[in-house]
Design a protein around this motif. Structure first.
Motif, PDB file in Angstrom:
ATOM      1  N   TYR A  84       1.500   8.386  -0.691  1.00 25.09           N
ATOM      2  CA  TYR A  84       1.895   8.148   0.700  1.00 25.09           C
ATOM      3  C   TYR A  84       0.854   7.251   1.363  1.00 25.09           C
ATOM      4  O   TYR A  84      -0.350   7.436   1.147  1.00 25.09           O
ATOM      5  N   ARG A  85       1.313   6.343   2.196  1.00 19.68           N
ATOM      6  CA  ARG A  85       0.374   5.538   2.981  1.00 19.68           C
ATOM      7  C   ARG A  85       0.184   6.219   4.323  1.00 19.68           C
ATOM      8  O   ARG A  85       1.137   6.428   5.062  1.00 19.68           O
ATOM      9  N   GLN A  86      -1.050   6.605   4.598  1.00 25.96           N
ATOM     10  CA  GLN A  86      -1.340   7.248   5.883  1.00 25.96           C
ATOM     11  C   GLN A  86      -1.831   6.202   6.881  1.00 25.96           C
ATOM     12  O   GLN A  86      -2.182   5.091   6.493  1.00 25.96           O
ATOM     13  N   SER A  87      -1.889   6.609   8.131  1.00 22.50           N
ATOM     14  CA  SER A  87      -2.379   5.656   9.129  1.00 22.50           C
ATOM     15  C   SER A  87      -3.835   5.374   8.790  1.00 22.50           C
ATOM     16  O   SER A  87      -4.538   6.201   8.225  1.00 22.50           O
ATOM     17  N   HIS A 141       8.986   6.375   3.657  1.00 26.75           N
ATOM     18  CA  HIS A 141       9.040   5.822   2.299  1.00 26.75           C
ATOM     19  C   HIS A 141       7.724   6.146   1.584  1.00 26.75           C
ATOM     20  O   HIS A 141       6.724   6.490   2.208  1.00 26.75           O
ATOM     21  N   SER A 142       7.736   6.036   0.268  1.00 25.43           N
ATOM     22  CA  SER A 142       6.539   6.368  -0.508  1.00 25.43           C
ATOM     23  C   SER A 142       6.620   5.675  -1.862  1.00 25.43           C
ATOM     24  O   SER A 142       7.642   5.068  -2.203  1.00 25.43           O
ATOM     25  N   SER A 174      10.012   4.003  -3.097  1.00 22.12           N
ATOM     26  CA  SER A 174      11.230   4.761  -2.858  1.00 22.12           C
ATOM     27  C   SER A 174      11.465   5.102  -1.394  1.00 22.12           C
ATOM     28  O   SER A 174      10.536   5.451  -0.668  1.00 22.12           O
ATOM     29  N   ALA A 175      12.719   5.028  -1.027  1.00 19.75           N
ATOM     30  CA  ALA A 175      13.163   5.528   0.279  1.00 19.75           C
ATOM     31  C   ALA A 175      13.621   6.966   0.050  1.00 19.75           C
ATOM     32  O   ALA A 175      13.210   7.599  -0.903  1.00 19.75           O
ATOM     33  N   SER A 176      14.504   7.489   0.893  1.00 13.56           N
ATOM     34  CA  SER A 176      14.879   8.880   0.680  1.00 13.56           C
ATOM     35  C   SER A 176      15.819   9.004  -0.524  1.00 13.56           C
ATOM     36  O   SER A 176      16.531   8.069  -0.882  1.00 13.56           O
TER      37      SER A 176
END
Ligand code: PLP
Ligand code: COI
Length: 365
Positions: A84-87, A141-142, A174-176
């Motif tokens: 995951y990309r975090q802020s 997304h991830s 990937s999206a959901s």
């Protein structure tokens, strides 16, 4: 005595990596599991020698002898987790050591070699760092990570498991998982087919479980449902899990989930929700849940919500249930407040919007 040696990865960067513009085009609409990044990880295993030839290399096809064991006897297993990309632009995964541990439990069941947990996590880190531009910036997304292992011995005998294996990791923006966003899914209760029986491979994440499931999933779709729900092999009476997800039943402020009997996959999302529940003021219970209880609970209103959970699907409400001789709606068929609260908390931890009190988030880059 063999002394475990730390593997060092040989790094071979792709000379045909996609351009930023090509990558952006994929990331604009990644769907699920259809596009892959520029690199992959490969580590080989040979009986007597252990793990060797660890490398990061350009993503591409494998060349394997047609007699290779995995093609014939499906000695294969896999894992699934996300980056995951975090802020602030840091990239994290969620409980990767839990996936490493489950990978090794699956390996033991499939007579395959275990991979040191640190090597498993290091492989993920190296791939994600190399392909970090592929971790989507779009909310929700991830980068889905797919570690897997195959038996590579080219031999048809079944008197002994393969003596050689390959571990790999590939990554897919990937999206959901479900198209159409967070709308409640409809489920089909499979009584014709069984996913797993006691003593079988239900708790292991091996490809064969999924191969055997496709016919029931297709039947679910033919019945107008999104997903198949598996019942126990013996009586077809107790609920086990969904296609690629575990299930939770919400009784007011209590979460009930099918007990881990050995025939269902011990989901890491399931385990996390059981722990998070206390933080959210919810009670939990792991026990058998019958189809009758599910139907009667919905009829009486005692059972207020049902949701499915897993890495790919996150937390997804179940709206309607259909079986060969009955069908019913859960609540009013829409997503309920407890489902949404659990989802928000979990996703919040993964994307960094909520505090990580359980130390589940693992920074990668
Ligand atoms: N059950 C099955 C059959 C699965 O394939 C998955 C997905 O991995 C799950 C449950 C949920 O497991 P997790 O939460 O670890 O992704
Ligand atoms: C996952 O959630 O990682 C899964 O394995 C589901 C799937 C088989 C796509």
């Amino acid at each position: 005595m063999t002394i475990a040696q730390k593997l060092s990865f040989d790094v071979q960067l792709s000379d045909h990596a996609r351009t930023a513009a090509e990558r952006e085009q994929v990331l604009a609409n990644p769907a699920f599991g259809q596009f892959f990044t520029d690199h992959m990880i490969s580590i080989d295993y040979t009986e007597g020698q252990g793990w060797h030839d660890a490398r990061l290399m350009p993503y591409g096809p494998l060349s394997l002898d047609p007699a290779t064991s995995v093609f014939h006897y499906a000695q294969e297993l896999f894992e699934g987790l996300k980056a995951y990309r975090q802020s602030g632009d840091s990239i994290v995964t969620f409980r990767p050591y839990a996936n490493a541990a489950r990978f090794n439990r699956s390996a033991a069941r499939m007579a395959m070699p275990e991979l040191p947990e640190d090597t498993f996590v290091e492989a993920l880190e190296l791939l994600v760092r190399t392909d970090r531009e592929w971790v989507p910036t779009t909310e929700g997304h991830s980068l889905y990570l797919r570690p897997f292992m195959i038996a590579t011995q080219p031999a048809l005998g079944v008197n002994y498991p393969s003596r050689t294996y390959k571990f790999m990791v590939i990554a897919s923006p990937s999206a959901s998982y479900f198209t159409g966003g967070l709308k409640p899914v409809s489920v089909w209760l499979s009584t014709e087919y069984t996913r797993a029986a006691p003593g079988g491979t239900g708790f292991a994440k091996c490809g064969g479980n999924y191969a055997a499931a496709f016919v029931a999933q297709r039947q679910a779709v033919e019945q107008g449902c999104d997903q198949v729900v598996w019942l126990d092999a013996h009586e077809h009476r107790y609920v086990e899990e969904m296609g690629g997800m575990n299930l939770f039943f919400v009784y007011g402020d209590k979460l009930v989930t099918p007990a881990l009997t050995g025939t269902l996959l011990p989901g890491i999302t399931r385990d996390s929700i059981l722990e998070l529940a206390a933080d959210l003021g919810l009670e939990t219970e792991e026990r058998l849940v019958s189809v009758d209880e599910w139907q009667e609970g919905c009829a009486s209103g005692e059972l207020t919500e049902v949701f499915a959970c897993g890495t790919a699907a996150v937390v997804t409400p179940v709206g309607t249930v259909k079986g060969a001789d009955r069908s019913w709606t859960v609540g009013d068929g829409t997503s309920g407040p407890v489902t949404m609260r659990v989802r928000e908390e979990l996703v919040g931890i993964q994307y960094g919007a909520r505090p990580d009190a359980h130390h589940w988030v693992h920074k990668i880059a």
